[in-house]
Design a protein around this motif. Structure first.
Motif, mmCIF file in Angstrom:
data_model
loop_
_atom_site.group_PDB
_atom_site.id
_atom_site.type_symbol
_atom_site.label_atom_id
_atom_site.label_comp_id
_atom_site.label_asym_id
_atom_site.label_seq_id
_atom_site.Cartn_x
_atom_site.Cartn_y
_atom_site.Cartn_z
ATOM 1 N N ALA A 1 -9.569 11.965 -1.945
ATOM 2 C CA ALA A 1 -10.102 11.767 -3.295
ATOM 3 C C ALA A 1 -9.943 10.334 -3.794
ATOM 4 N N ILE A 2 -9.077 9.540 -3.161
ATOM 5 C CA ILE A 2 -8.871 8.161 -3.609
ATOM 6 C C ILE A 2 -10.194 7.400 -3.523
ATOM 7 N N ARG A 3 -10.576 6.755 -4.603
ATOM 8 C CA ARG A 3 -11.883 6.085 -4.697
ATOM 9 C C ARG A 3 -11.797 4.663 -4.118
ATOM 10 N N ALA A 4 -11.479 4.585 -2.841
ATOM 11 C CA ALA A 4 -11.264 3.292 -2.191
ATOM 12 C C ALA A 4 -12.563 2.753 -1.615
ATOM 13 N N GLU A 5 -12.763 1.465 -1.764
ATOM 14 C CA GLU A 5 -13.894 0.764 -1.154
ATOM 15 C C GLU A 5 -13.362 -0.511 -0.516
ATOM 16 N N ALA A 6 -13.871 -0.820 0.671
ATOM 17 C CA ALA A 6 -13.326 -1.932 1.457
ATOM 18 C C ALA A 6 -14.314 -3.086 1.526
ATOM 19 N N HIS A 7 -13.767 -4.303 1.496
ATOM 20 C CA HIS A 7 -14.591 -5.509 1.499
ATOM 21 C C HIS A 7 -13.963 -6.567 2.400
ATOM 22 N N ASP A 8 -14.773 -7.551 2.769
ATOM 23 C CA ASP A 8 -14.371 -8.592 3.713
ATOM 24 C C ASP A 8 -13.996 -9.866 2.971
ATOM 25 N N TRP A 9 -13.300 -10.763 3.678
ATOM 26 C CA TRP A 9 -13.077 -12.100 3.139
ATOM 27 C C TRP A 9 -14.419 -12.723 2.755
ATOM 28 N N GLY A 10 -14.454 -13.328 1.600
ATOM 29 C CA GLY A 10 -15.660 -13.984 1.118
ATOM 30 C C GLY A 10 -16.535 -13.111 0.247
ATOM 31 N N ASP A 11 -16.259 -11.802 0.185
ATOM 32 C CA ASP A 11 -17.073 -10.907 -0.646
ATOM 33 C C ASP A 11 -16.750 -11.098 -2.125
ATOM 34 N N ARG A 12 -17.776 -10.915 -2.946
ATOM 35 C CA ARG A 12 -17.628 -10.911 -4.405
ATOM 36 C C ARG A 12 -18.059 -9.546 -4.914
ATOM 37 N N VAL A 13 -17.206 -8.910 -5.719
ATOM 38 C CA VAL A 13 -17.428 -7.533 -6.165
ATOM 39 C C VAL A 13 -17.408 -7.496 -7.690
ATOM 40 N N ARG B 1 -1.134 9.591 -6.879
ATOM 41 C CA ARG B 1 -0.768 9.908 -8.276
ATOM 42 C C ARG B 1 -1.760 9.278 -9.248
ATOM 43 N N LEU B 2 -2.125 8.025 -8.979
ATOM 44 C CA LEU B 2 -3.086 7.350 -9.846
ATOM 45 C C LEU B 2 -4.436 8.062 -9.827
ATOM 46 N N GLN B 3 -4.863 8.499 -8.643
ATOM 47 C CA GLN B 3 -6.124 9.224 -8.538
ATOM 48 C C GLN B 3 -6.086 10.511 -9.356
ATOM 49 N N ALA B 4 -4.992 11.231 -9.295
ATOM 50 C CA ALA B 4 -4.887 12.507 -10.002
ATOM 51 C C ALA B 4 -4.939 12.334 -11.516
ATOM 52 N N VAL B 5 -4.402 11.217 -12.021
ATOM 53 C CA VAL B 5 -4.296 11.032 -13.474
ATOM 54 C C VAL B 5 -5.398 10.128 -14.021
ATOM 55 N N LYS C 1 -7.677 7.030 2.438
ATOM 56 C CA LYS C 1 -8.406 8.305 2.421
ATOM 57 C C LYS C 1 -7.856 9.297 3.432
ATOM 58 N N SER C 2 -7.176 8.804 4.470
ATOM 59 C CA SER C 2 -6.534 9.733 5.394
ATOM 60 C C SER C 2 -5.357 10.429 4.725
ATOM 61 N N HIS C 3 -4.786 9.783 3.719
ATOM 62 C CA HIS C 3 -3.697 10.400 2.951
ATOM 63 C C HIS C 3 -4.247 11.311 1.865
ATOM 64 N N ASP C 4 -5.310 10.855 1.182
ATOM 65 C CA ASP C 4 -5.897 11.610 0.070
ATOM 66 C C ASP C 4 -7.374 11.237 0.002
ATOM 67 N N LEU D 1 0.866 -1.184 0.000
ATOM 68 C CA LEU D 1 0.000 0.000 0.000
ATOM 69 C C LEU D 1 0.903 1.234 0.000
ATOM 70 N N ASP D 2 1.090 1.801 -1.177
ATOM 71 C CA ASP D 2 1.912 2.994 -1.368
ATOM 72 C C ASP D 2 0.973 4.174 -1.588
ATOM 73 N N ALA D 3 0.716 4.920 -0.512
ATOM 74 C CA ALA D 3 -0.269 6.003 -0.581
ATOM 75 C C ALA D 3 0.122 7.062 -1.610
ATOM 76 N N ALA D 4 1.411 7.337 -1.748
ATOM 77 C CA ALA D 4 1.844 8.343 -2.724
ATOM 78 C C ALA D 4 1.502 7.904 -4.149
ATOM 79 N N THR D 5 1.719 6.619 -4.452
ATOM 80 C CA THR D 5 1.370 6.113 -5.778
ATOM 81 C C THR D 5 -0.135 6.137 -5.997
ATOM 82 N N LEU D 6 -0.908 5.752 -4.991
ATOM 83 C CA LEU D 6 -2.369 5.781 -5.134
ATOM 84 C C LEU D 6 -2.867 7.201 -5.387
#
Length: 372
Positions: free
Chosen positions: A205-217, A180-184, A200-203, A173-178
């Motif tokens: 705007a990052i479109r992060a969504e969290a899921h549990d073991w066993g979830d299908r997305v 950069r990816l969000q910006a571009v 999201k505490s770092h940025d 988990l490289d917050a700086a890279t994430l």
């Protein structure tokens, strides 16, 4: 052609220094040993009901073991275990310039380095554990440093649709890279429970969504992502160990399933046999083969190449691709040792080497639709 291994024979280097201690502390949340870092994170990243792998405060693996205590980390770093010296640089033979898209059931995998890949299939561009930073560390001036640049220049990335982040260690988990990816690219980011709060505490705007073991997305174009257990742990600071979850990913596509594990120990193999039972086998498994020495310290959290071959067998993968080697030195083995040990393990099990490859950063693995 890959450059020769310029590393000298293993040697002991155990002289205590302030600089070395700082580098050690910056490395702690990367090497998978004792929980901690130079940061002092105390916050909770997730709040939810108790489950078979969450006690209301911290996550745990019912089939795993906790990381080693800090005293064992010191025993390793200042004890008698020999540590190979990597070359300062290990230049890439070539950098990849991926196409805009790969359509249909063909798969194109470009190795960025360490645990980072660009996976292209069915018109989607997916990054796995992307790290473009020079150091895999909570600070920019100490901690594990790349021996080679990313196998794809950031500017040469195609439009990124989706990012999968397996856990919170700084080499995944490289917050700086994430950011950069969000910006571009503004990609969707799928990650285990609690890791979204870190991003999201770092940025925000990052479109992060969290899921549990066993979830299908559902991710579109006839594909989905499943989150599955792996035998590991996570932390960003001294006091936040396992306050977020870690996970492997199963990419579900009409052409077959791809199993990506960011970091894992082998243990008794339960998680990998369970993956075969649940999913029925895999077109491809992307498996870590490095950061495994010394075994007394690393075996519970990082598997070695022979264990990775066993995972390939256990999970029912027709092919496998190696990662977590040749980019940044986290542990004691030499830079080429994982690839050499993988070749020996495959020969011992009678598995053709082309079925489990260890490519260099900048190299590409392509599977045709006919190989689905």
């Amino acid at each position: 052609m890959a450059p020769p291994d310029a590393s000298p024979p293993p040697q002991k280097s155990r002289r205590f220094s302030r600089r070395r201690l700082l580098a050690l502390l910056a490395s702690v949340p990367v090497i998978g040993g004792a929980g901690g870092a130079v940061a002092f994170n105390r916050q909770a990243y997730y709040s939810g009901p108790v489950s078979d792998h969450f006690d209301g405060t911290r996550f745990f693996d019912p089939h795993g073991v906790p990381p080693k205590p800090f005293t064992d980390l010191l025993r390793w770093q200042f004890g008698n275990d020999e540590k190979a010296r990597w070359p300062e640089t290990w230049p890439l033979a070539a950098k990849d310039k991926p196409p805009a898209r790969v359509e249909g059931d063909a798969i194109r995998l470009s190795y960025v380095g360490h645990a980072s890949f660009l996976l292209q299939t069915r018109g989607l561009n997916i990054l796995l554990d992307p790290v473009w930073s020079e150091r895999m560390s909570p600070v920019s001036f100490a901690g594990p440093k790349r021996a080679n640049p990313p196998g794809i220049a950031f500017e040469d990335l195609p439009k990124i649709d989706l990012v999968l982040v397996s856990h919170g260690h700084y080499d995944h988990l490289d917050a700086a890279t994430l950011s950069r990816l969000q910006a571009v690219h503004q990609p969707r980011v799928i990650t285990p429970l609690g890791q979204d709060a870190i991003m999201k505490s770092h940025d925000a705007a990052i479109r992060a969504e969290a899921h549990d073991w066993g979830d299908r997305v559902e991710i579109g174009n006839g594909m989905a992502v499943h989150l599955a257990p792996m035998r590991h742990w996570t932390a960003r600071g001294l006091f936040d160990r396992n306050k977020a979850l870690w996970a492997a990913f199963v990419l579900e596509a009409p052409g077959g399933l791809v199993y990506h594990i960011g970091d894992t120990g082998y243990g008794d193999g339960h998680h990998f046999r369970e993956a075969k039972r649940r999913f029925g086998g895999f077109r491809l498994a992307i498996l870590p083969i490095g950061a495994y020495e010394p075994r007394w310290f690393m075996r519970d959290q990082h598997m070695n190449p022979a264990e990775a071959v066993q995972v390939m067998i256990d999970c029912g993968a027709r092919r496998a691709l190696a990662h977590h080697w040749g980019t940044v030195q986290l542990t004691n083995e030499a830079i080429e040792a994982p690839r050499e040990a993988l070749a020996a393990a495959l020969a011992e099990r009678g598995i053709a080497p082309e079925l489990f490859r260890a490519i260099r950063p900048g190299d590409v693995l392509e599977l045709s639709a006919a190989e689905a």
